[in-house]
Write an enzyme that holds these catalytic residues in place. Structure first.
Site, mmCIF file in Angstrom:
data_model
loop_
_atom_site.group_PDB
_atom_site.id
_atom_site.type_symbol
_atom_site.label_atom_id
_atom_site.label_comp_id
_atom_site.label_asym_id
_atom_site.label_seq_id
_atom_site.Cartn_x
_atom_site.Cartn_y
_atom_site.Cartn_z
ATOM 1 N N GLU A 1 0.791 -1.233 0.000
ATOM 2 C CA GLU A 1 0.000 0.000 0.000
ATOM 3 C C GLU A 1 0.825 1.286 0.000
ATOM 4 O O GLU A 1 0.543 2.207 0.763
ATOM 5 C CB GLU A 1 -0.964 -0.009 1.200
ATOM 6 C CG GLU A 1 -1.925 -1.165 1.141
ATOM 7 C CD GLU A 1 -2.907 -1.208 2.297
ATOM 8 O OE1 GLU A 1 -4.105 -1.366 2.031
ATOM 9 O OE2 GLU A 1 -2.483 -1.081 3.458
HETATM 10 C C1 NGO Z 1 -4.137 -4.763 4.517
HETATM 11 C C2 NGO Z 1 -3.186 -3.690 4.963
HETATM 12 C C3 NGO Z 1 -3.041 -3.633 6.477
HETATM 13 C C4 NGO Z 1 -4.419 -3.673 7.137
HETATM 14 C C5 NGO Z 1 -5.160 -4.913 6.694
HETATM 15 C C6 NGO Z 1 -6.540 -4.992 7.313
HETATM 16 C C7 NGO Z 1 -2.050 -5.417 4.108
HETATM 17 C C8 NGO Z 1 -0.964 -6.290 3.637
HETATM 18 N N1 NGO Z 1 -1.953 -4.129 4.344
HETATM 19 O O1 NGO Z 1 -3.259 -5.892 4.397
HETATM 20 O O2 NGO Z 1 -2.363 -2.452 6.836
HETATM 21 O O3 NGO Z 1 -4.269 -3.692 8.535
HETATM 22 O O4 NGO Z 1 -5.286 -4.968 5.300
HETATM 23 O O5 NGO Z 1 -7.276 -6.100 6.935
#
Ligand code: NGO
Length: 584
Positions: A381
């Site tokens: 992200e």
């Molecule tokens: C995503 C995000 C995390 C969140 C999560 C919540 C990833 C790999 N990055 O997973 O920061 O906490 O979802 O479900």
């Protein structure tokens, strides 16, 4: 709607505010969470003798009453994960008694496994279970032996074992101590659930006659714990490790840094912990592990054949570090600490040399403290970083990790960069496995980077079971127990072969989970299912698995584990009936 514990309190301009993930996160105020009336009041409390009037629902679930001993449930119908081969043997089984010995033939690690299981069995059975070194197998004994490869089935390898129960002895043979250890975890599940008690329980302690040969499908069988969004104490982490080992999980991925906090002491960077660790989601105090505490977790895990993989997320999910050190920001200004749950807004400064000096310090110290081969540097992200910068960053990151003698584990987005092929990539999104975006997995495979499969719609333990689950999120869907079991790690993303997959992982993110009791509620019953995806042959179906899973709840009850009595399973025991209005 996204959860923000202090609505309207975000001081950043709108342009600098976090972006939303594709689907909305369920709005659940962590502070207001209440659990359904399941599970004991104190995580860690163990008692096996609860007696209340029992009731049985139409589907067969048993509510309340004495915790069943599971006598007469055959090995093939009670083991999770399912072994590679189970052969019920006719005739009498074995009975532990006052004079039973634990005999061990092997080196120091085998002796340690023998002492461990003897200690566990002593507490509940009250038997002395003396541990003796013997090169022959005595009668009336639990015998643990390291054997040469030629004496065991070829597939046994480092983690497999053979367990044979006969009237005279129980023999566990393995090539290495890890295999013996997994064999002892199978033994636990063959005994009545009361064996998990911290207090002495009445016997008999009988096992059915059986012959099991077993080995894992995948090498990497992980659980990820987010200790950032809500801090978990060292004792909580160790308890989670205990839960993992019962299901033969062998990798603990600790998510140690994120926007909401920095959780590991790094020498030379004191503000990471004196300031960056003081927050978590909501108004809690946060916390961090000293290096000595982290090492104690690593040692505790290693004794149980679990390798710790620390994660320092980067370049995004770094607000806590950026808030602690202005020089890590491109504009030299520290943002405020953050306690919400939005994602993708923070980034280390890709073009500043200090970024890489900082990461080099962190990686060097973590590499020294971590005996396992992998360090996880995140990579998910990075919405505030251009694609070109992101690729440049990952390509500078991997050599740092390798220079300190480790391999890079990253979220699968890292496969956009040119990687050395020595590391691993963890696939989590797209959650459907077929949408555009799955090339993160195929790109990794093409580069020889092993895949760890953790698709959010299956393996994320923070997804709600139903709309009514009082905690958790739903951006990847509503994930009942059958949904989280019903997939295969190899076929989930098309274009992937069995040899591309190193294994599976069950992440538990803690935006809405405030302590280990909440984590347990989301992990049980789904964690054992992901463990089975990692260990057992692909042939098992949900309809067969659900009846084996049903035998696990009495054990959780004795262990004091907080769990969700899913109506999809005809449980052997449930403390309360979450659906029966007649109970009111
Ligand atoms: C995503 C995000 C995390 C969140 C999560 C919540 C990833 C790999 N990055 O997973 O920061 O906490 O979802 O479900």
């Amino acid at each position: 709607m996204l959860l923000s514990p202090c609505p309207g309190s975000d001081p950043r301009p709108a342009s600098a505010r976090p972006r939303r993930r594709t689907a909305a996160v369920a709005a659940v105020a962590a502070a207001a969470l209440t659990l359904p009336a399941a599970g004991p009041a104190v995580a860690g409390a163990r008692s096996a003798g609860t007696r209340a009037p029992a009731a049985t629902a139409a589907g067969g679930t048993r509510f309340g009453g004495a915790i069943p001993r599971l006598q007469g449930v055959s090995p093939a119908h009670r083991l999770v994960p399912a072994p590679a081969s189970v052969k019920d043997v006719s005739g009498a089984g074995f009975r532990f008694g006052r004079r039973t010995l634990v005999a061990v033939d092997g080196g120091a690690h085998a002796v340690q496994v023998a002492r461990g299981i003897a200690h566990e069995l002593r507490t509940s059975t009250g038997f002395s279970l003396r541990v003796v070194k013997r090169s022959h197998a005595p009668r009336n004994a639990l015998v643990l032996r390291i054997r040469p490869a030629s004496k065991l089935p070829a597939a046994t390898a480092a983690e497999g074992y053979r367990l044979v129960v006969s009237p005279t002895r129980v023999v566990i043979d393995a090539r290495a101590a890890a295999g013996l250890f997994h064999g002892t975890q199978t033994l636990r599940q063959l005994l009545p659930p009361q064996v998990e008690s911290h207090r002495r329980q009445p016997g008999p302690w009988k096992l059915a006659a059986v012959r099991i040969t077993d080995h894992p499908r995948f090498r990497y069988r992980g659980a990820m714990l987010d200790v950032v969004r809500h801090f978990m104490t060292v004792a909580e982490v160790k308890r989670y490790i205990d839960h993992m080992t019962l299901y033969k999980l062998n990798r603990l991925h600790l998510h140690l840094s994120d926007d909401q906090g920095w959780r590991i002491q790094i020498k030379g960077w004191p503000r990471l912990t004196s300031y960056g660790a003081t927050t978590e989601v909501g108004n809690g105090p946060g916390g961090y592990y000293t290096q000595a505490q982290y090492s104690s977790i690593v040692r505790y895990a290693a004794k149980r054949f679990v390798t710790v993989i620390p994660e320092i997320d980067s370049p995004a999910h770094t607000n806590a570090a950026l808030a602690s050190y202005p020089k890590l920001n491109c504009n030299g200004q520290a943002p405020p600490l953050y306690t919400g749950i939005e994602v993708g807004f923070s980034s280390l400064c890709i073009s500043k040399p200090i970024t890489y000096r900082f990461l080099d310090d962190v990686v060097r110290q973590l590499a020294r403290l971590t005996p396992g081969p992998y360090l996880d540097l995140g990579g998910d992200e990075a919405h505030s970083t251009s694609h070109a910068d992101y690729v440049r960053f990952v390509q500078r990151l991997e050599p740092i990790v390798r220079r300190h003698g480790k391999r890079l584990l990253g979220w699968a987005e890292t496969s956009a960069a040119h990687l050395s092929g020595t590391g691993l990539a963890e696939y989590w999104n797209p959650a459907t496995g077929s949408a555009a975006g799955t090339e993160t997995a195929t790109n990794a495979a093409k580069q020889g980077v092993g895949l760890v499969m953790a698709p959010a719609s299956k393996a994320y333990l923070d997804m709600k079971y139903t709309e009514l689950t009082p905690m958790g999120q739903s951006w990847a869907g509503i994930v009942e127990v059958s949904d989280s079991y019903d997939w295969d790690p190899v076929t989930f993303v098309s274009g992937i072969k069995e040899s591309d997959v190193n294994g599976v992982e069950a992440p538990v993110w803690t935006e809405t989970l405030k302590d280990l009791r909440d984590v347990e509620y989301m992990a049980f019953p789904r964690l054992p299912g992901v463990a089975e995806k990692g260990w057992s042959p692909a042939r098992h179906s949900w309809s067969e698995y659900r009846s084996r899973l049903a035998t696990q709840s009495p054990r959780w009850e004795v262990m004091g584990v907080n769990y969700y009595c899913s109506p999809q399973v005809d449980w052997r025991y449930c403390r309360t009936n979450p659906t029966a209005p007649a109970a009111k």
